[in-house]
Write a protein that holds these residues in place. Structure first.
Motif, PDB file in Angstrom:
ATOM      1  N   MET A 101      72.638  26.799  42.079  1.00 18.22           N
ATOM      2  CA  MET A 101      71.795  26.036  42.987  1.00 18.22           C
ATOM      3  C   MET A 101      71.197  26.942  44.069  1.00 18.22           C
ATOM      4  N   GLU A 102      71.996  27.804  44.654  1.00 17.13           N
ATOM      5  CA  GLU A 102      71.510  28.707  45.697  1.00 17.13           C
ATOM      6  C   GLU A 102      70.503  29.711  45.137  1.00 17.13           C
ATOM      7  N   ALA A 103      70.742  30.180  43.915  1.00 15.04           N
ATOM      8  CA  ALA A 103      69.804  31.116  43.282  1.00 15.04           C
ATOM      9  C   ALA A 103      68.458  30.443  43.038  1.00 15.04           C
ATOM     10  N   ALA A 104      68.476  29.176  42.676  1.00 12.87           N
ATOM     11  CA  ALA A 104      67.239  28.437  42.409  1.00 12.87           C
ATOM     12  C   ALA A 104      66.536  28.028  43.699  1.00 12.87           C
ATOM     13  N   GLU A 105      67.295  27.850  44.760  1.00 15.54           N
ATOM     14  CA  GLU A 105      66.715  27.395  46.030  1.00 15.54           C
ATOM     15  C   GLU A 105      65.812  28.455  46.659  1.00 15.54           C
ATOM     16  N   HIS A 106      66.162  29.708  46.525  1.00 13.28           N
ATOM     17  CA  HIS A 106      65.378  30.779  47.143  1.00 13.28           C
ATOM     18  C   HIS A 106      63.940  30.822  46.624  1.00 13.28           C
ATOM     19  N   PRO A 107      63.704  30.877  45.315  1.00 14.88           N
ATOM     20  CA  PRO A 107      62.315  30.879  44.838  1.00 14.88           C
ATOM     21  C   PRO A 107      61.577  29.583  45.167  1.00 14.88           C
ATOM     22  N   ARG A 108      62.297  28.470  45.227  1.00 15.82           N
ATOM     23  CA  ARG A 108      61.673  27.197  45.595  1.00 15.82           C
ATOM     24  C   ARG A 108      61.111  27.285  47.011  1.00 15.82           C
ATOM     25  N   LYS A 109      61.925  27.797  47.923  1.00 20.41           N
ATOM     26  CA  LYS A 109      61.485  27.919  49.313  1.00 20.41           C
ATOM     27  C   LYS A 109      60.312  28.890  49.439  1.00 20.41           C
ATOM     28  N   LEU A 110      60.390  30.011  48.738  1.00 17.01           N
ATOM     29  CA  LEU A 110      59.285  30.977  48.789  1.00 17.01           C
ATOM     30  C   LEU A 110      57.984  30.358  48.288  1.00 17.01           C
ATOM     31  N   LEU A 111      58.064  29.616  47.208  1.00 20.16           N
ATOM     32  CA  LEU A 111      56.885  28.981  46.632  1.00 20.16           C
ATOM     33  C   LEU A 111      56.295  27.948  47.588  1.00 20.16           C
ATOM     34  N   ILE A 112      57.137  27.123  48.167  1.00 24.70           N
ATOM     35  CA  ILE A 112      56.675  26.109  49.120  1.00 24.70           C
ATOM     36  C   ILE A 112      56.019  26.783  50.324  1.00 24.70           C
ATOM     37  N   GLU A 113      56.645  27.842  50.839  1.00 29.33           N
ATOM     38  CA  GLU A 113      56.067  28.574  51.970  1.00 29.33           C
ATOM     39  C   GLU A 113      54.689  29.133  51.604  1.00 29.33           C
ATOM     40  N   GLU A 114      54.576  29.674  50.404  1.00 27.15           N
ATOM     41  CA  GLU A 114      53.295  30.241  49.977  1.00 27.15           C
ATOM     42  C   GLU A 114      52.213  29.162  49.877  1.00 27.15           C
ATOM     43  N   ILE A 115      52.562  28.039  49.300  1.00 30.26           N
ATOM     44  CA  ILE A 115      51.584  26.952  49.161  1.00 30.26           C
ATOM     45  C   ILE A 115      51.133  26.461  50.537  1.00 30.26           C
ATOM     46  N   PHE A 116      52.081  26.208  51.417  1.00 31.54           N
ATOM     47  CA  PHE A 116      51.741  25.651  52.724  1.00 31.54           C
ATOM     48  C   PHE A 116      51.192  26.699  53.695  1.00 31.54           C
ATOM     49  N   SER A 117      51.182  27.959  53.300  1.00 30.27           N
ATOM     50  CA  SER A 117      50.578  28.988  54.150  1.00 30.27           C
ATOM     51  C   SER A 117      49.051  28.796  54.230  1.00 30.27           C
ATOM     52  N   ALA A 118      48.508  27.932  53.380  1.00 26.33           N
ATOM     53  CA  ALA A 118      47.080  27.617  53.425  1.00 26.33           C
ATOM     54  C   ALA A 118      46.731  26.805  54.672  1.00 26.33           C
ATOM     55  N   LEU A 119      47.745  26.296  55.366  1.00 23.21           N
ATOM     56  CA  LEU A 119      47.526  25.461  56.549  1.00 23.21           C
ATOM     57  C   LEU A 119      47.954  26.188  57.820  1.00 23.21           C
ATOM     58  N   SER A 120      47.254  25.883  58.907  1.00 21.91           N
ATOM     59  CA  SER A 120      47.656  26.407  60.221  1.00 21.91           C
ATOM     60  C   SER A 120      48.855  25.598  60.719  1.00 21.91           C
ATOM     61  N   ASP A 121      49.490  26.080  61.775  1.00 22.76           N
ATOM     62  CA  ASP A 121      50.614  25.344  62.359  1.00 22.76           C
ATOM     63  C   ASP A 121      50.170  23.949  62.805  1.00 22.76           C
ATOM     64  N   GLU A 122      48.979  23.865  63.395  1.00 20.49           N
ATOM     65  CA  GLU A 122      48.456  22.580  63.847  1.00 20.49           C
ATOM     66  C   GLU A 122      48.225  21.644  62.657  1.00 20.49           C
ATOM     67  N   GLN A 123      47.683  22.183  61.566  1.00 17.65           N
ATOM     68  CA  GLN A 123      47.449  21.365  60.372  1.00 17.65           C
ATOM     69  C   GLN A 123      48.770  20.897  59.765  1.00 17.65           C
ATOM     70  N   LEU A 124      49.778  21.763  59.779  1.00 19.87           N
ATOM     71  CA  LEU A 124      51.106  21.367  59.282  1.00 19.87           C
ATOM     72  C   LEU A 124      51.659  20.209  60.101  1.00 19.87           C
ATOM     73  N   ASP A 125      51.540  20.310  61.429  1.00 14.75           N
ATOM     74  CA  ASP A 125      52.008  19.230  62.295  1.00 14.75           C
ATOM     75  C   ASP A 125      51.255  17.933  61.995  1.00 14.75           C
ATOM     76  N   GLN A 126      49.944  18.031  61.831  1.00 15.60           N
ATOM     77  CA  GLN A 126      49.130  16.852  61.524  1.00 15.60           C
ATOM     78  C   GLN A 126      49.520  16.258  60.174  1.00 15.60           C
ATOM     79  N   MET A 127      49.704  17.125  59.196  1.00 17.84           N
ATOM     80  CA  MET A 127      50.073  16.645  57.868  1.00 17.84           C
ATOM     81  C   MET A 127      51.430  15.952  57.912  1.00 17.84           C
ATOM     82  N   HIS A 128      52.360  16.529  58.647  1.00 16.49           N
ATOM     83  CA  HIS A 128      53.689  15.927  58.779  1.00 16.49           C
ATOM     84  C   HIS A 128      53.573  14.533  59.387  1.00 16.49           C
ATOM     85  N   GLU A 129      52.775  14.402  60.422  1.00 12.48           N
ATOM     86  CA  GLU A 129      52.579  13.107  61.076  1.00 12.48           C
ATOM     87  C   GLU A 129      51.942  12.108  60.115  1.00 12.48           C
ATOM     88  N   ILE A 130      50.928  12.525  59.408  1.00 10.65           N
ATOM     89  CA  ILE A 130      50.227  11.632  58.472  1.00 10.65           C
ATOM     90  C   ILE A 130      51.150  11.194  57.335  1.00 10.65           C
TER      91      ILE A 130
END
Length: 157
Positions: A101-130
């Motif tokens: 589980m821990e071995a699989a979690e690391h690439p999952r987190k990296l992938l999610i971070e890479e995908i959401f790097s398309a957004l600014s911090d402000e956009q992330l906050d807005q998306m979270h709220e929405i």
């Protein structure tokens, strides 16, 4: 202005693409996204009955039994008799299950971070709220359905 259906379709498209990518990256580490849900649940909450898992993850009991059979066969979980109910079994994650589980979690987190790097911090906050508002509305609708409350179309708030 985009329609609610267009936005909803785009959210589903995003979900399915991210789901597929995450599943592939986790499977490369030895556990699928579906199987990891069971492992994460057991890791977080500790040993429990398969009926508890089915209820918490909203899966059919048969689905949970089949998944646990496979996880046990791969030595990722262990079943022991429930001391309070001889008909039931207590399922717990094994040390091998934790490592996988821990071995699989690391690439999952990296992938999610890479995908959401398309957004600014402000956009992330807005998306979270929405998304939080949409989740709350979906929960409200589910509760109404469970309570048997009949409601007409709801106006946007």
């Amino acid at each position: 202005m985009k329609s609610t259906i267009e936005v909803s379709d785009k959210l589903f498209e995003l979900y399915h693409r991210v789901h597929r990518l995450v599943n592939e990256s986790m499977r490369d580490q030895g556990v699928s996204l579906a199987r990891s849900k069971f492992l994460f649940f057991l890791s977080k909450l500790g040993p429990c009955r398969s009926t508890d898992i089915a209820e918490a993850l909203n899966f059919a009991p048969r689905t949970v039994t089949e998944a646990i059979d496979g996880l046990e066969r791969d030595k990722l979980v262990l079943r022991k008799p429930d001391p309070e109910d001889r008909r039931a079994k207590i399922v717990s994650i094994t040390e091998v299950g934790r490592v996988v589980m821990e071995a699989a979690e690391h690439p999952r987190k990296l992938l999610i971070e890479e995908i959401f790097s398309a957004l600014s911090d402000e956009q992330l906050d807005q998306m979270h709220e929405i998304v939080s508002r949409l989740v709350a509305k979906a929960d409200e609708i589910r509760k109404r359905k469970e309570d048997g409350t009949v409601a007409g179309e709801t106006a946007a708030e």
